[in-house]
Design an enzyme around this catalytic site. Structure first.
Site, PDB file in Angstrom:
ATOM      1  N   TRP A  64       0.846  -1.107   0.035  1.00 42.10           N
ATOM      2  CA  TRP A  64       0.013   0.086  -0.045  1.00 42.10           C
ATOM      3  C   TRP A  64       0.786   1.078   0.134  1.00 42.10           C
ATOM      4  O   TRP A  64       0.349   2.361  -0.226  1.00 42.10           O
ATOM      5  CB  TRP A  64      -1.005  -0.125   1.272  1.00 42.10           C
ATOM      6  CG  TRP A  64      -0.207   0.212   2.570  1.00 42.10           C
ATOM      7  CD1 TRP A  64       0.849  -0.525   2.981  1.00 42.10           C
ATOM      8  CD2 TRP A  64      -0.757   1.099   3.552  1.00 42.10           C
ATOM      9  NE1 TRP A  64       1.076  -0.102   4.265  1.00 42.10           N
ATOM     10  CE2 TRP A  64       0.206   1.138   4.717  1.00 42.10           C
ATOM     11  CE3 TRP A  64      -1.656   2.062   3.702  1.00 42.10           C
ATOM     12  CZ2 TRP A  64       0.201   1.729   5.761  1.00 42.10           C
ATOM     13  CZ3 TRP A  64      -1.812   2.841   4.785  1.00 42.10           C
ATOM     14  CH2 TRP A  64      -0.779   2.750   6.049  1.00 42.10           C
ATOM     15  N   ASP A  65       2.010   1.088   0.237  1.00 41.02           N
ATOM     16  CA  ASP A  65       2.994   2.295   0.133  1.00 41.02           C
ATOM     17  C   ASP A  65       2.907   2.963  -0.938  1.00 41.02           C
ATOM     18  O   ASP A  65       2.934   4.275  -0.859  1.00 41.02           O
ATOM     19  CB  ASP A  65       4.381   1.720   0.124  1.00 41.02           C
ATOM     20  CG  ASP A  65       4.970   0.874   1.475  1.00 41.02           C
ATOM     21  OD1 ASP A  65       3.865  -0.081   1.895  1.00 41.02           O
ATOM     22  OD2 ASP A  65       5.711   0.825   2.044  1.00 41.02           O
ATOM     23  N   GLU A  75       0.420  -3.076  12.576  1.00 40.38           N
ATOM     24  CA  GLU A  75       0.622  -4.505  12.493  1.00 40.38           C
ATOM     25  C   GLU A  75       0.874  -5.129  13.749  1.00 40.38           C
ATOM     26  O   GLU A  75       0.921  -6.371  13.889  1.00 40.38           O
ATOM     27  CB  GLU A  75       1.400  -4.787  11.609  1.00 40.38           C
ATOM     28  CG  GLU A  75       1.174  -4.591   9.924  1.00 40.38           C
ATOM     29  CD  GLU A  75       2.507  -4.615   9.020  1.00 40.38           C
ATOM     30  OE1 GLU A  75       3.501  -4.849   9.684  1.00 40.38           O
ATOM     31  OE2 GLU A  75       2.045  -4.792   7.671  1.00 40.38           O
ATOM     32  N   LYS A  85       2.697   0.199  16.327  1.00 37.42           N
ATOM     33  CA  LYS A  85       4.037   0.535  15.424  1.00 37.42           C
ATOM     34  C   LYS A  85       4.145   1.522  14.684  1.00 37.42           C
ATOM     35  O   LYS A  85       5.088   2.198  14.375  1.00 37.42           O
ATOM     36  CB  LYS A  85       3.570  -0.825  14.566  1.00 37.42           C
ATOM     37  CG  LYS A  85       4.944  -1.029  13.437  1.00 37.42           C
ATOM     38  CD  LYS A  85       4.735  -2.278  12.437  1.00 37.42           C
ATOM     39  CE  LYS A  85       6.104  -2.095  11.683  1.00 37.42           C
ATOM     40  NZ  LYS A  85       5.925  -3.550  10.691  1.00 37.42           N
ATOM     41  N   GLN A  86       2.796   1.894  14.134  1.00 39.03           N
ATOM     42  CA  GLN A  86       2.757   3.096  13.219  1.00 39.03           C
ATOM     43  C   GLN A  86       1.604   3.863  13.075  1.00 39.03           C
ATOM     44  O   GLN A  86       0.618   3.206  13.672  1.00 39.03           O
ATOM     45  CB  GLN A  86       3.166   2.739  11.747  1.00 39.03           C
ATOM     46  CG  GLN A  86       2.184   1.770  11.048  1.00 39.03           C
ATOM     47  CD  GLN A  86       2.649   1.127   9.992  1.00 39.03           C
ATOM     48  OE1 GLN A  86       3.318  -0.193  10.199  1.00 39.03           O
ATOM     49  NE2 GLN A  86       2.519   1.295   8.934  1.00 39.03           N
TER      50      GLN A  86
HETATM   51  C1  BGC Z   1       4.809  -1.565   7.533  1.00 38.11           C
HETATM   52  C2  BGC Z   1       3.714  -1.733   6.249  1.00 38.11           C
HETATM   53  C3  BGC Z   1       4.623  -1.406   5.110  1.00 38.11           C
HETATM   54  C4  BGC Z   1       5.500  -2.244   4.837  1.00 38.11           C
HETATM   55  C5  BGC Z   1       6.454  -2.079   3.538  1.00 38.11           C
HETATM   56  C6  BGC Z   1       5.882  -2.605   7.197  1.00 38.11           C
HETATM   57  O1  BGC Z   1       6.891  -2.537   8.204  1.00 38.11           O
HETATM   58  O2  BGC Z   1       4.211  -2.003   8.666  1.00 38.11           O
HETATM   59  O3  BGC Z   1       2.926  -0.854   6.423  1.00 38.11           O
HETATM   60  O4  BGC Z   1       3.560  -1.515   3.956  1.00 38.11           O
HETATM   61  O5  BGC Z   1       6.502  -2.253   5.911  1.00 38.11           O
HETATM   62  O6  BGC Z   1       7.190  -0.690   3.477  1.00 38.11           O
END
Ligand code: BGC
Length: 719
Positions: free
Chosen positions: A319-320, A461, A573-574
């Site tokens: 999704w980035d 996540e 996490k984010q």
């Molecule tokens: C992140 C995801 C991201 C992926 C690739 C993961 O560590 O939690 O949101 O899409 O890395 O960058």
């Protein structure tokens, strides 16, 4: 402000500099490693999208045989950064034209030897590498130069190339075949030199080498031009023609052409900052990455999460791209933007298969998308550092927001271009199939009269299998609204385009359900303190500070998610709720943004490079550019400082971070400049203290605008 430079040699920074000094384009990435380096130093001529699987290993893109291998010897001893005495050493990346330079001055018992090596990859999109390796000494000495192709390739899950055939025929050629699809990956190399020295040929320890022995005169410059071509399923005749063409063109002329292509790319993409030189460089460096990754030359291609820097994350698209990178292309390069959307349209079949494999209907997009939407994500995507055992993760089967992210991206593309055609070219079908997926994934709660999405992973996540994640539910609601919006818009279309599609894919029942449910999708409430709970039950989780939690770690790389340390705490996490607030900014009062920023930021580990920019954007929105600035700098400098996680458990996750680059760009334009895209374009400058001025161009609805702004004034004119 166009050069990234590092002085001195540091063995611990080899991997980081490989990323930092990366050059290439979406068909070929060459890591910023030294000429004499090999597999152990993570040299890679990386071929995005050429996927291969060896045995039960992860399916990943292939690295080609390395044509840049070159090593200089004085007598029998090699000039070597590990062992020889170095007077000075520097690596430089000229981001204005994608030129990598390495300069090393060796001192071999009083004899000084200066090596200056430059290389670039032709920005035309061909896999052509031009290089020049230059030698100068301060005394007359005998030198031996070995230059050729290194067949010993660095892989995470390889080796991928088998049935190797070598050929010496004017140039050096080597052909290898991938395991899975039998694709022929070839590397060809030709060297010319300023003194017409003749070479002998040597094969040595997995290398094909040309050997030049010559007596160098003090102060004279010896240049060895290197021409290399990487072929994918190309015949020798085609490759030979490419080589001849490159040699005829020559390094210098090719570099003139290179600069012209880059100039035109920068012309649309540059963002100028006056007053803060480091921020300027960092932002330009972020834009450099987005430029090398632009799918401008393809009609149907997207951008892997680690770009072209290597095989991490299986070279897959996440999704980035839609949420963090697309905004840059929407402003600067619509061919790339369209290609990104088309890539997902071509993945629809794969997404439908994925949904079916889990017993759902519609389109469930790949979490880690390879070609045709194939999901490369595994059920055990992390390896525990303590037990060395694979850990069950739920990225693939539960991170259902991915389908909605894609619909969000399509909507943004159409809003910015009015290119409704794309709907007829598959985008509408994609949207309807995503809506169908959510209908089959979610459930209608009879007692509460609401549509809920249970058992998911949001962007955070660390908290697995949660219900009613605010971010995910909001996207589902947006998808349903989009279906209704397009039905309305195309109701009177003379070709009955919308209804024909409904008929073709048998969407009648779904359409009527969507009409019933569109206002019943459960959106997490805003509580009395203006806070939004990230998912059902989040508020009951353990209160602990980030520092306290991180102090409990027993290993620097231990995985915090799932049953790990963060799982039963509020540490995330984010950005999750904050990402939702940014994407749906206008649906929430500023006060809500403000309260949630202050609540969630201290709880966020920023364990993903995607996180900081979302907080930076919200900080600007609430009028606090001073909070945004460090978060912006963190995103913009991530591949300059190398300060990012390189392991998740035992899994290597190093490489470049294009989503952070995209996030830095978004913060500059939508945060600091405060660009607002509605019926008209507006700006609300919220420049950080150190910025005096910003200037940039953006494309919108078929026009291009030049925007200049200071802290309290802006002007925008069509160009
Ligand atoms: C992140 C995801 C991201 C992926 C690739 C993961 O560590 O939690 O949101 O899409 O890395 O960058």
């Amino acid at each position: 402000m166009w050069h990234i430079k590092e002085e001195g040699f540091d063995i611990n920074k080899i991997a980081h500099y490989g990323n930092k000094f990366l050059i290439g384009h979406l068909n070929l990435g060459v890591r910023g490693t030294l000429d004499e380096f090999g597999k152990a130093e993570m040299v890679a001529c990386h071929l995005p999208f050429i996927y291969d699987q060896v045995g039960q290993g992860w399916r990943e893109p292939v690295n080609a045989f390395n044509p840049l291998y070159t090593r200089l010897y004085q007598g029998s001893s090699s000039l070597d950064v590990f062992k020889s005495k170095i007077i000075s050493h520097e690596q430089i990346l000229d981001i204005s034209a994608g030129l990598y330079t390495r300069k090393t001055l060796f001192d071999d018992e009083g004899v000084e030897v200066l090596i200056t090596s430059k290389r670039f990859i032709c920005a035309s999109g061909k896999r052509r590498i031009f290089g020049v390796y230059q030698i100068e000494t301060n005394q007359d000495i005998s030198l031996t130069l070995k230059t050729g192709i290194d067949l010993n390739v660095w892989d995470l899950h390889g080796p991928h190339l088998e049935d190797v055939i070598k050929e010496v025929d004017g140039s050096l050629y080597v052909f290898g075949k991938t395991h899975e699809k039998g694709q022929i990956i070839s590397t060809a190399k030709k060297v010319t030199n300023s003194h017409n020295f003749k070479a002998s040929y040597q094969e040595d320890d997995q290398k094909m080498l040309e050997v030049y022995q010559f007596d160098a005169k003090a102060k004279e410059i010896y240049q060895f031009y290197q021409y290399a071509y990487i072929g994918v399923d190309e015949t020798k005749a085609v490759i030979e023609a490419e080589m001849n063409d490159m040699v005829t063109l020559g390094f210098n002329q090719a570099y003139v052409d290179q600069k012209n292509i880059w100039r035109s790319m920068w012309d649309d993409a540059d963002v100028e900052i006056v007053g803060d030189d480091f921020a300027q460089l960092a932002l330009r460096y972020s834009i450099y990455h987005l430029l090398i990754l632009s799918p401008r030359l393809s009609k149907n291609s997207s951008i892997p999460a680690r770009g072209i820097s290597g095989q991490t994350y299986k070279g897959a698209i996440f999704w980035d791209t839609e949420i963090f990178m697309l905004p840059f292309y929407l402003n600067t390069d619509l061919n790339s933007a369209k290609s990104i959307i088309k890539y997902r349209i071509s993945g629809l079949k794969g997404a439908k298969e994925k949904a079916k494999s889990y017993g759902y209907q519609g389109a469930f997009y790949a979490w880690e998308s390879q070609e045709n939407g194939f999901d490369a994500c595994t059920d055990y995507n992390v390896t525990d550092v303590f037990t060395n055992r694979p850990v069950r993760t739920y990225f693939k089967d539960k991170q259902v927001h991915i389908s909605g992210d894609i619909v969000y991206a399509i909507k943004s593309y159409i809003d910015r271009t009015k290119d409704d055609e794309i709907l007829m070219e598959g985008a509408l079908e994609l949207i309807l199939e995503v809506a169908r997926f959510y209908l089959s994934y979610g459930r209608y709660n009879l007692l509460l009269d609401r549509f809920e999405i249970l058992d998911v992973l949001g962007p955070d996540e660390y908290h697995e299998r949660v219900s009613n994640n605010a971010f995910t539910n909001k996207l589902v609601s947006m998808v349903f609204e989009t279906v209704i919006q397009y039905e309305k818009q195309f109701k009177d279309d003379k070709n009955m385009f919308f209804y024909n599609l409904v008929k073709k894919i048998d969407f009648y029942k779904e359409l009527s359900l969507i009409k019933d449910l569109v206002h019943k999708v459960y959106l997490k409430e805003v509580d009395k303190d203006h806070l939004i709970e990230q998912f059902d039950g989040y508020n009951r989780l353990k209160d602990i500070s980030k520092d306290e939690l991180l102090k409990q770690k027993l290993h620097p790389n231990e995985y915090l998610g799932g049953s790990g340390l963060a799982g039963d705490t509020k540490i995330i996490k984010q950005a999750d709720v904050i990402t939702m607030l940014y994407l749906f900014k206008n649906d929430y009062e500023k006060e809500i943004h403000e309260k949630n920023f202050h609540y969630y930021e201290p709880l966020t580990e920023h364990g993903s490079s995607l996180s900081s920019s979302m907080y930076a954007l919200i900080a600007c929105h609430i009028g606090k550019p001073e909070y945004a600035y460090p978060l912006f700098m963190k995103s913009a400098t991530i591949d300059i400082t190398g300060e990012s996680k390189t392991y998740a458990g035992k899994i290597y996750i190093g490489g470049t971070h294009p989503a952070a680059s995209g996030g830095a760009y978004m913060t500059a334009i939508y945060g600091f400049a405060g660009l607002k895209i509605g019926d008209i374009l507006e700006l609300e400058p919220r420049l950080p203290e150190s910025f005096k001025k910003m200037s940039f161009k953006i494309k919108h609805l078929g026009k291009q605008y030049q925007i200049n702004l200071t802290k309290d004034h802006y002007d925008m004119k069509e160009i």
